[in-house]
Design an enzyme around this catalytic site. Structure first.
Site, PDB file in Angstrom:
ATOM      1  N   THR A  50       0.797  -1.128  -0.178  1.00 13.79           N
ATOM      2  CA  THR A  50      -0.069  -0.082  -0.029  1.00 13.79           C
ATOM      3  C   THR A  50       1.058   1.117  -0.100  1.00 13.79           C
ATOM      4  O   THR A  50       0.360   2.296  -0.354  1.00 13.79           O
ATOM      5  CB  THR A  50      -1.068   0.035   1.224  1.00 13.79           C
ATOM      6  OG1 THR A  50      -0.088  -0.508   2.408  1.00 13.79           O
ATOM      7  CG2 THR A  50      -1.817  -0.878   1.109  1.00 13.79           C
ATOM      8  N   GLY A 137      13.154 -10.225   4.766  1.00 13.93           N
ATOM      9  CA  GLY A 137      11.957  -9.125   4.733  1.00 13.93           C
ATOM     10  C   GLY A 137      11.975  -8.230   5.812  1.00 13.93           C
ATOM     11  O   GLY A 137      10.786  -7.832   6.114  1.00 13.93           O
ATOM     12  N   LEU A 138      12.963  -8.090   6.460  1.00 15.69           N
ATOM     13  CA  LEU A 138      12.865  -7.203   7.734  1.00 15.69           C
ATOM     14  C   LEU A 138      13.728  -5.809   7.479  1.00 15.69           C
ATOM     15  O   LEU A 138      13.818  -5.084   8.381  1.00 15.69           O
ATOM     16  CB  LEU A 138      13.553  -7.806   8.967  1.00 15.69           C
ATOM     17  CG  LEU A 138      12.798  -9.105   9.249  1.00 15.69           C
ATOM     18  CD1 LEU A 138      13.626  -9.963  10.534  1.00 15.69           C
ATOM     19  CD2 LEU A 138      11.578  -9.099   9.638  1.00 15.69           C
ATOM     20  N   ASP A 184       9.968   1.370   4.759  1.00 19.55           N
ATOM     21  CA  ASP A 184      10.598   0.752   5.379  1.00 19.55           C
ATOM     22  C   ASP A 184      11.489   1.921   5.853  1.00 19.55           C
ATOM     23  O   ASP A 184      11.922   1.712   7.262  1.00 19.55           O
ATOM     24  CB  ASP A 184      11.591  -0.288   4.427  1.00 19.55           C
ATOM     25  CG  ASP A 184      10.601  -1.497   4.029  1.00 19.55           C
ATOM     26  OD1 ASP A 184       9.484  -1.556   4.637  1.00 19.55           O
ATOM     27  OD2 ASP A 184      11.031  -1.936   3.076  1.00 19.55           O
TER      28      ASP A 184
END
Length: 398
Positions: A50, A137-138, A184
């Site tokens: 999103t 994916g962190l 992120d």
């Protein structure tokens, strides 16, 4: 080489000593001359894909992080050595050049973006340590960008987190080549201890969302299947969303992104979109609503509703946005078979990790189920990590 315990790996005094040992320029520097910066990774509770559609996200900065011990210099050169391997990469702030295809690109891209903003930067010699697993994916890349931004700007010119987050996003988009949103970098730069952050990715307005950490633990399960966005279908998903916007705008020219689309407009424009773009649009429209519903559920202490929203988000990412994987699906199925666990994939998908909000008395049961069942189903070894929600990037005192 045996990995150091986490507390020792990130110890500021050890990193200062390591830099003096590794770099001749830093060899005679006193403790006060060497700064230490930290930047956390993030786990996204809900709101996937999103961000680049101007929508809502709810990430939390986590206590797995990157630390850089840096000696500022006057020579406009940046040289960073990896603590664990001894590999050194460098760049010239006055001649950054094209991407090299290595981890230094995230530092170079951040410098490139800050230079475009007219921000004053200084060179430095640094040593980098990390407790963030790459490819999980962190957001290890965003953490590196936010640590680099602080190191390049210094404590006097660091300024507020929002411009640093935007510079990091531009580094990803314009230098590294991943067409990501700002989530992120924003989570890494502006995280709040014991809270998630609800971010409006269009306006950058945000608020801290208290997490029920007295009742629940935040647990990350790494699938053992690494994610690599540069070679994934991430950019393709963004193009598909853009295609949906173009089609919907033929019906309503005010639409600039999928953030502008509600359920009624989506249905009215459905036949104007190709089937793939339509599925992508449905996920985004419904996911934005789920983010806001999750904030309400957390405020009400309705953890069962949080679980339902997590499950709906994962199903949408699997079936409509098509970014899950058999490994991530297996992790979610195993986790949700344990009472008191809400689970979904986190990050962009294509491998990586799941996020789990777990009743504290059920954490051991979750760990046991994942470590027992997941290898048998996938042939991979999972990593189960209970993480703290922490403050955003900063200079380390002392």
């Amino acid at each position: 080489m045996e990995p150091l315990p986490v507390s020792r790996a990130l110890d500021p005094d050890r990193l200062r000593d390591r830099l003096r040992t590794l770099d001749p320029v830093a060899a005679t520097a006193g403790p006060a001359e060497i700064l230490v910066v930290r930047a956390p990774g993030r786990v996204n509770l809900i709101g996937e894909h999103t961000d680049y559609n101007d929508g809502f996200v709810m990430p939390a900065a986590i206590g797995l992080e990157i630390r850089l011990a840096v000696l500022p210099t006057d020579d406009r050169r940046v040289a960073i050595t990896l603590d664990d391997t001894g590999e050194t990469r460098d760049l010239d702030l006055d001649a950054i050049g094209p991407p090299s295809g290595s981890w230094i690109d995230y530092v170079a891209g951040t410098a490139w973006a800050l230079a475009a903003d007219g921000r004053p930067m200084t060179g430095f010699r640094g040593v980098l340590a990390s407790t963030l697993p790459r490819g999980a994916g962190l957001s290890s890349s965003a953490a590196l960008e936010m640590a680099a931004a602080l190191a390049l700007l210094g404590p006097d010119d660091a300024g507020p987190p929002e411009p640093r987050a935007l510079a990091g996003q531009r580094a990803e988009n314009g230098f590294v080549g991943v067409q990501s949103g700002v989530m992120d970098q924003f989570a890494s730069a502006a995280g709040v201890a014991d809270h998630a952050v609800l971010l409006d990715c269009r306006s950058l307005e945000w608020r801290a969302v208290p997490l029920p950490l007295s009742e629940c633990a935040l647990v990350v399960c790494h699938s053992g299947s690494s994610r690599r966005l540069e070679t994934s279908a991430y950019n393709q998903r963004r193009a598909e969303c853009d295609r949906a916007v173009a089609a919907i705008a033929t019906l309503d020219p005010s639409v600039r992104s999928l953030r502008d689309v509600d359920e009624a407009l989506l249905e009215a424009a459905w036949d104007r979109m190709d089937p793939v773009a339509a599925r992508r649009a449905r996920h985004i429209v419904e996911e934005n609503a789920r983010v806001l519903a999750t904030e309400r559920a957390l405020a009400a202490g309705d953890l069962a509703e949080v679980g339902r929203l997590f499950a709906a988000s994962h199903a949408s990412l699997r079936d409509l946005f098509e970014v899950s994987s058999p490994e991530l699906d297996a992790l979610v199925e195993i986790a949700t078979s344990v009472e008191g666990v809400a689970a979904r994939l986190t990050g962009a998908g294509f491998g990586g990790s799941t996020v789990n909000l777990v009743r504290r008395h059920r954490v051991a049961a979750l760990r046991e189920a994942v470590e027992h069942d997941y290898p048998a189903r996938t042939g991979l070894t999972p990593t189960v990590l209970e993480v703290d929600a922490v403050a955003g990037a900063s200079f380390v005192a002392g």
